[in-house]
Design an enzyme around this catalytic site. Structure first.
Site, PDB file in Angstrom:
ATOM      1  CB  CYS A   1     -17.664  67.202  14.800  1.00  0.00           C
ATOM      2  SG  CYS A   1     -16.888  65.819  13.972  1.00  0.00           S
TER       3      CYS A   1
ATOM      4  CB  CYS B   1     -10.541  56.620  17.157  1.00  0.00           C
ATOM      5  SG  CYS B   1     -11.663  57.996  17.383  1.00  0.00           S
TER       6      CYS B   1
ATOM      7  CB  CYS C   1     -13.563  67.649  13.087  1.00  0.00           C
ATOM      8  SG  CYS C   1     -15.257  68.222  12.999  1.00  0.00           S
TER       9      CYS C   1
END
Length: 175
Positions: free
Chosen positions: A88, A96, A12
């Site tokens: 989320c 990432c 998140c």
């Protein structure tokens, strides 16, 4: 039957509420088959006290959690993840780190209870709702026959779990 323990990372943005809830719920519900972790792209640096209160009320572990950067899990020597779930929409849309081992990923978006402004009862209700939606997803996940399902079927199941009640995804929106 395999005795493999699967490493699961919940991501998140702030790593203060939803990812912490998911980490704790999987830790207990996984029955030792899973090692749960959580992290954030922009960690708040502290766990939301309402998340800890909700975990405690539900009988889940509520101590030992910290708000930390997802970079911790991309460093040499970090546990290699088998699964990574974004909880989320913000974290889902971010670039990432590169994860070693090619973990399976899915988006399990749930509304942010930490964003709720209102009475103590309204805030606690938002945390209870988020915990319920996450628990439903986690229970569906832990029931999957991970050692005997092929990768394509597993990817489909993980995506279906992410679309369960409470998803933040709108129909037609790409994951």
């Amino acid at each position: 039957m395999t005795d493999k323990t699967y490493n699961v990372l919940f991501l998140c943005t702030g790593n203060s509420a939803r990812s912490i809830l998911a980490e704790s719920i999987l830790t207990k519900e996984g029955g030792g088959r899973f090692q749960a972790f959580s992290a954030g792209s922009q960690p708040k640096g502290e766990v939301n006290p309402h998340a800890l209160k909700e975990l405690q009320a539900l009988g889940y572990p509520a101590t030992g959690y910290s708000s930390k950067s997802w970079d911790v899990f991309a460093e040499p020597g970090a546990p290699q993840m088998d699964f990574i779930f974004t909880v989320c929409d913000s974290a889902h849309g971010e670039a990432c780190p590169v994860w070693t081992g090619h973990p399976m990923t899915a988006h399990w978006g749930v509304e942010d209870p930490a964003a709720v402004v209102g009475s103590e009862a309204e805030i606690q209700r938002a945390f209870a709702t988020a915990a319920r939606f996450l628990k439903n997803r986690i229970m569906a996940f832990v029931s999957l026959p991970l050692s005997s399902i092929d990768r394509l079927a597993l990817e489909t199941k993980l995506s279906q779990i992410g679309a369960m009640e409470g998803t933040t995804r709108t129909p037609g929106k790409m994951a």
